[in-house]
Each structure stands twice: as C-alpha cells, then as structure tokens.
Scaffold this motif. Structure first.
Motif, PDB file in Angstrom:
ATOM      1  N   LEU A 199      34.735  40.047  73.670  1.00 15.83           N
ATOM      2  CA  LEU A 199      33.845  38.907  73.469  1.00 15.83           C
ATOM      3  C   LEU A 199      33.380  38.344  74.806  1.00 15.83           C
ATOM      4  N   VAL A 250      34.179  34.718  64.922  1.00 17.25           N
ATOM      5  CA  VAL A 250      34.957  33.891  65.851  1.00 17.25           C
ATOM      6  C   VAL A 250      35.527  32.669  65.141  1.00 17.25           C
ATOM      7  N   TYR A 288      33.922  29.381  70.192  1.00 14.05           N
ATOM      8  CA  TYR A 288      35.131  30.004  70.736  1.00 14.05           C
ATOM      9  C   TYR A 288      35.905  29.025  71.622  1.00 14.05           C
TER      10      TYR A 288
END
Length: 789
Positions: free
Chosen positions: A340, A297, A367
């Motif tokens: 995700l 990420v 994220y």
C-alpha cells in the motif's frame, strides 16, 4: 451435471462472468451494473455470486475434488510476472508450489490454482483488465455490483464478529484441501526469505488438514486477502521493487540471475536489460480502483481492531488464540503495509493535479486513522471538541511513520502546484490539515521521528540481521531477543525495509518541511485574496446586469475583455466555502507546526497589499523588452495558480469583431457598410471638428473617438507595434444591430404609444434625451468613453 462436466465448464463460466483476461470479453460487466438502472440483473448477479450462492457452492464442490486450473503468468502484475519469468520466486506464499512449466520449455508459464483461488483471481483482476468497458450512463462506483460484492466477500471471509462461515460441502468434515505441493521443472530461487503461512504454522503439528476446521477459515481468509493485495496493489517500478530487498538477498539474486543468463542466454547484459523493461510496468490506477482499495483498507482496520484483548498470562495466549485472532494481529503490517505504501507513492507522484486526486487522498487518510474504525464508542460530550488520539495508537503510528511523514511531504509538493482558489482543491488541503491537527497526533508523529533518529545501540556485526523486514525474514510471531524489540528498532526497521538502508529521511517537523508549510500558508493567503477579488467582481457584475442595463445602447461585451474566472460559474456560495476551507486549513497548519502568528499576520498583510492604488490586481511579474512584456517564471506561476492575470481584450478594429450571438448578422453587415460610406464621405470634417478645443470639439471627441483604448492596450503582453495602431474619428452604428438595443427601442415605442406619441415624435424625444445626456457627460468626464457612437 456430473463433477467432470462441471470441471470442464467452470473456466468458461468464470470467464463469462468476469470477462477475459485480455479485456476483449466484457462478461457481466459488474463494474457498471447498478440497481438503479438494471434492478433485475443487479439482484440476480448478487444472489448468484453471493458467498452462499450457487457459484460459490460450485467452487466448493470442485474444491473437494482437488481440481486445478491454469492461470497464465503473463496476466499477473508486472513485478510478479517478471520475477517468475526470471525463475525467482516471489515472497508471497500465494505463488508457492503453483508454477507450472509447459513441456516445450520456458514459454507460456501458468499457475496451477484450485477452484477458490481461480475464481478469486478472476474476480480481483477484472477490476484492472476491464478498464475500457462501454458505459452509456453515469456510473457511481460505490453503487456498482462489483463494489457491493467486494464488500460482501470481505465481511464474509474477514469477519469483524464471530468466525468465518464454514463452506457448504458434501464431505462430513466440510474441509477444503490445500493445494498439493508441486515441484517445478526448473529450480527457483527466492528474493526473500519467505515467511511461513499462518495456516501452515498453526497446523504443522497436526496429521491432516481436515483435522482442524479453524484452519479452513484462516486459509480462505488469507488466500482472499493475498489475492486482493497482489492484484490491486502489487504494481511498481524496478527501483521501488529493489528498495524492498535486503542487501544480501539482492546480492544472491544478482549472482543467480547472472548464472542463469550466462547458462541459457550467454549474455548477462541482455538478460538485465530485458529484466529492467519487464519490471517497468505502465500502471495507471483508475478512480474506481482507488475507491475499491479504500474499501479494503477500511475493512481491514475494522477487522484488525476487532481483535479480542490479550489475556494477562502469556502462556494462556499461546494456547487459546485461534488462527483468526492471530491473523487479525498481523494482517495489516504483514500483508498490506508494504504494498500500500508503494501504491500510494505511485499515486502521489503520477496522479493528475486535478480534483480526482480526492479519491487517493481519502484512501490515504483512511489508512492513517485506524481509530475511526475501532469498536469502542467515543465518549459523549456536550462540547463539539475534536477527539484526541489515544496513546494506544502510538505503536501503529511509529510502525507506519513513512505513511504519515513522507506522504505528507508529497502532498505538500502537490498542493504547492495546484490552484487553491478552486473549491475542490481547497477542500483537499482542508481535509489533510484537519486530520493531522487532531489532538495528540502531531506529538506522536514527532515522537516516532525522535525514535528513528536515536543513535543505534546494537552490535555492529548483527546490525545487518536486525533491519530485515519481518515480511522478508521470519515470522511475525517468532521471538526476538529483548534487546532489539524496543520502539526505536521497530521504527527503524519499518523505514529501512520500505526505503532501503541508504535512505535519507526528511523530518516532517524539520526546517526544510517547515519552509514548504510556510510557502503553502502564503499561497493560501494569496488564494483567499484572489477568491475575495473574484467574489467582489461577481457581485459588481450581477449588480450591473439589472433591468435598467437593458436600456444601454452598447453591450459591455463589445470591448472583448474577459476578467472572470472559473469560479464565476460556481456561484457565491462555493466562493464562501473556498474561503472557509482555506481559513480553517491555515488555522490547522498553525496548530500542527506551531507557526508564528506575527509572521502569518505579516504575510497576510503583504498579500493584502498586492493590489495597486486603484484596487485592481497587479499585472503578473514580467520584464519589458523590445517586443513588449515577457513573462518571468514567477509570472507564469502566478497565472497558472490564478494569483494574477492580464486583462484579455480585443485590440483590433471593433467594427471587424466577429458577429456575436446577441447581434443580428444581416444588420451588422448593412450597418457596417453604411458606417464605412459615412466615414469615407465625412472623414475630413470629423477630423476638423474633433481637433477643436472648444465645447463642440469635446462633444465630438466624446462621440467619435475612443482615447481610452490605447491606455488599456499597454496592460497586455503584446508586441509594441500593436500599440501604435490608431483610429481617427469615425461613426459606428453597429450598436443598432444588437437584439438588446432593438428590444429596448421597441419597448420605448410601445410605451410611447400609450401616451399617443407617434414614431416620429418618439424618435425626436429619444434624440433630444440622448443629446442632453451627452452634454452632461462631456462636461463631467471627457476622458471617459464607455462606447463608440
């Protein structure tokens, strides 16, 4: 070796390095290989598997000859495996034109992969399959050879600067041919209108793959990312799997499955039953797995943020943008966002309520903050103020609204069930509150919610097409009518594509979530009070364990009570950190949700008065019954979270307690027999003396009884029959078996010998001194009974 020989040993070599798919063969065990413990093997493995190392050169050499290798479908992630076995093609282009059926029928499905795909499939899936590798020492996942290789591959094939290095090849063009399309033996349907590969769109007008070297870098980059995402994130249940499908596609798939199952199996119900269990994969990610996903990420944010500024002229953009630049623009929303989100949902709902959740938390927070990985440097400022989130990130926040809002509510529900007195749990609450309290972030989230709640201004008969997710319908680069490309549509498209059109959105700044935040604030106040009481108790304990406590004849442990907490083993510094984390977290929550200070002050005062008049914590909430105290649900909650507790004490005969580590076992048994003989012989005389109301009776009661024991018993949730036990006056000599008492006496005798006082005289002085001490204590506090004698 010839190419034919290399082709034959390549599958064996890959399995020898990464282990077998069933986990029986460990291989090189890259996940446990560290430079600190095995420096030679570590450096050799990294050099051999480097993107420019011997292994990758072999891969490119075999790639040039278009060899294919079979990868069993049975070892793919659950949703993909079940989909292919039901003859429904996944939306990911990675699986297109690769499924092979054996000549015998529908069993033993395989994927026909080229050498690069085969190598990366094994590399990625080894993180999942090799879970039970033998570990003889502590392994730091971030220092393992596997972790370093993931980082190296990401930097090589998804570079933030420049372009992907061309592969070494014997061909002049240095090109890697794409897999040859293959027609499956049984027709496939697709559960999504699968998008076209960026590579295929870019070179569709070109006569040959080898004609454009730039297409090769995007092919390798896209393949690498697809494999990592599919192997690491594509694990979820049937319910989540179906939510991502648009209604008309689900209907088409249902009709097809019924026709297939009625044609081949004759029982649609049986096929649906098998499909349900096929999708319900038991998936339990490890902490190492989460750390690797976090690395992915973070790198994807840096990769996406390295996109060059768009030119002013739109026509110039269409002619000058390279495939890699286009890939950077769509890499997160197209390849990562959907899977995700489901992965995080799974972790938030199934991860244990312990400190290991920190890994999932940090991946989530990484994220949520793409601006941390932007190339521009923050402005230098002399004031240590938090950096405001720029308005240019508003589009990212709106297109990832559920990542911020729904997962925040999920974290609130977890935090309300954890012990916030623990420093690690307090730190997690502090980290989340600090991230969401960044200036301008809460306002942009609120703006995203307002856009989602706006009334729909679209044509009714076109609404169904409008809310198809781009990953399921069409290209991200395709043009849409201007009327439906506004911010409101993007937010609604994001929410409905992930949660379905019947999703009931819960506002982050709504009344229901605000109530949860107030509950969390109350728990924080209670946890602060609990930490303060534990800190005070620890300080008192440390003060009592001074040098002079050695001369007390009876150890405090003899009462069998335990009033400590796991924080006692951590230390005062950690308790102070807990208080700091909770105080800051409460401050940040007030900033985010604009909580009323008067309400918080009242809440803290209420928590502060939760102590009785003696300064001790109240008992857990319970009700009185014939069998004693019974805990209520609130009382259980208070005990689980460490808010209140009973004083756990030994309530039986103190003479029959187990022999302690600080006691001499032989002396305990001998002194117990002696005490028993004396108590039987003089029981009547002791009763008469203790029943007297004069000074002699008070002195005997101080030495021979323990009236404080019955008063303590009523504070424990035991049966009432236990409180009826009563022991009369008696002599207890067990204190003489304590090593501390024996050492204290030896020290006194040793010091007395310096003044030429013999053992008999010293014993007489000790008895006289204690007799005077007992007289003074009898005068001032008859009811206080620290020990038996």
């Amino acid at each position: 070796f010839s190419l034919k020989e290399l082709h034959g040993i390549f599958p064996w070599l890959v399995e020898s390095i990464f282990g077998s798919l069933d986990g029986i063969i460990v291989g090189w065990n890259l996940r446990c290989l560290q430079g600190r413990t095995n420096p030679t093997e570590y450096s050799v493995a990294l050099d051999f598997l480097d993107p420019s190392g011997p292994m990758m050169k072999l891969v490119y050499k075999l790639q040039a000859e278009e060899y294919r290798y079979d990868f069993p479908v049975s070892y793919l992630p659950g949703p993909v495996k079940a989909s292919i076995q039901e003859q429904v093609l996944p939306e990911c282009s990675l699986y297109h034109n690769k499924v092979q059926f054996p000549s015998s029928g529908g069993l033993g499905l395989n994927l026909a992969l080229n050498p690069f795909e085969y190598y990366m499939f094994y590399f990625a899936i080894s993180l999942i399959t090799q879970k039970n590798s033998p570990v003889t020492h502590h392994v730091s996942p971030s220092n393992s050879a596997y972790f370093i290789l993931v980082d190296t591959y990401l930097k090589c094939f998804l570079p933030t600067e420049g372009s992907v290095l061309p592969p070494p090849s014997s061909n002049p063009g240095g090109a890697i041919p794409s897999p040859t399309p293959r027609s499956p033996a049984v027709p496939f349907t697709s559960y999504g209108m699968h998008h076209t590969s960026l590579l295929k769109r870019h070179i569709a007008h070109q006569p040959s793959v080898n004609a454009d070297p730039a297409s090769q870098e995007i092919w390798r980059s896209e393949t690498l990312l697809q494999i990592f995402v599919e192997m690491w994130l594509h694990h979820y249940s049937l319910e989540m799997y179906q939510k991502m499908q648009s209604p008309h596609v689900k209907l088409e798939v249902l009709h097809y499955r019924l026709s297939i199952s009625s044609k081949h199996h004759g029982s649609p119900a049986q096929s649906s039953y098998q499909a349900l269990h096929a999708y319900q994969e038991s998936f339990k990610p490890t902490e190492e797995h989460v750390l690797v996903v976090r690395l992915l990420v973070k790198h994807l944010h840096a990769f996406s943020n390295s996109l060059k500024p768009e030119p002013l002229s739109p026509s110039a953009h269409s002619h000058t943008a390279s495939p890699l630049e286009e890939f950077k623009r769509v890499v997160i929303p197209r390849f990562v966002q959907e899977k995700l989100y489901i992965f995080l949902q799974h972790c938030f709902g199934h991860w244990p309520l312990d400190a290991s959740f920190r890994a999932v938390l940090e991946m989530w927070l990484s994220y949520l903050q793409p601006w941390r990985y932007a190339p521009e440097k923050p402005p230098q400022s002399t004031e240590p103020l938090p950096r405001s989130v720029s308005e240019k990130w508003a589009a990212f926040i709106q297109e990832n609204l559920l990542m911020y809002t729904k997962l925040f509510v999920g974290f609130l529900n977890r935090a309300l069930r954890t012990d916030l007195v623990s420093p690690k749990n307090a730190l997690m609450v502090f980290r989340v509150a600090k991230v969401f309290a960044q200036p301008n972030l809460a306002e942009m989230i609120l703006k995203g919610e307002q856009l989602f709640l706006e009334p729909e201004l679209v044509i009714p008969h076109r609404q169904h097409r409008l809310f198809m997710t781009p990953t399921l319908g069409g290209s991200f680069l395709s043009s849409w009518p201007a009327a439906i490309t506004d911010a409101s549509f993007k937010v609604k498209s994001h929410v409905y594509s992930l949660e379905g059109q019947d999703f009931q959105y819960k506002q982050m700044f709504g009344t229901e979530v605000r109530t949860l935040v107030l509950k969390l604030a109350q728990l924080i106040c209670q946890a602060q009070q609990t930490a303060k009481s534990i800190s005070d108790h620890s300080a008192e304990t440390m003060a009592s364990q001074s040098f002079f406590s050695w001369f007390r004849f009876t150890p405090s442990e003899m009462n069998g009570s335990y009033t400590g907490n796991d924080l006692d083993e951590i230390g005062q510094d950690s308790i102070k950190k807990t208080d700091e984390y909770l105080e800051k977290a409460l401050e940040y929550l007030c900033q985010i949700f604009k909580l009323n200070e008067a309400q918080l002050t009242q809440m803290m005062m209420k928590c502060g008065t939760a102590q009785d008049e003696n300064g001790k914590k109240q008992l857990p909430d319970c009700i009185e019954s014939e069998d004693g105290l019974i805990l209520t649900p609130l009382g259980r909650y208070q005990i689980i979270n460490g808010l209140r507790r009973f004083e756990v004490q030994y309530q039986g005969d103190t003479e029959l307690q187990p022999i302690r580590s600080y006691e001499n076992a032989t002396l305990v048994r001998l002194l117990f027999r002696l005490s028993s003989v004396l108590n039987e012989r003089f029981a009547d005389q002791m009763d008469v003396l203790c029943s007297r109301e004069d000074f002699v009776g008070r002195l005997c009661r101080y030495h021979l009884t323990n009236p404080h024991l019955i008063q303590k018993i009523r504070y424990s949730p035991v049966v009432k029959d236990g409180t009826g036990q009563n022991w009369g006056p008696r002599i207890s000599l067990r204190f003489l078996a304590s090593y501390r008492t024996l050492i204290s006496l030896l020290m006194i005798y040793f010091i007395a010998s310096w003044f030429y006082i013999g053992p008999v005289g010293c014993t007489f002085i000790i008895l006289i001194g204690y007799f005077l001490y007992a007289i003074i204590m009898t005068f001032f506090c008859e009811g206080w009974k620290p020990h038996e004698h």
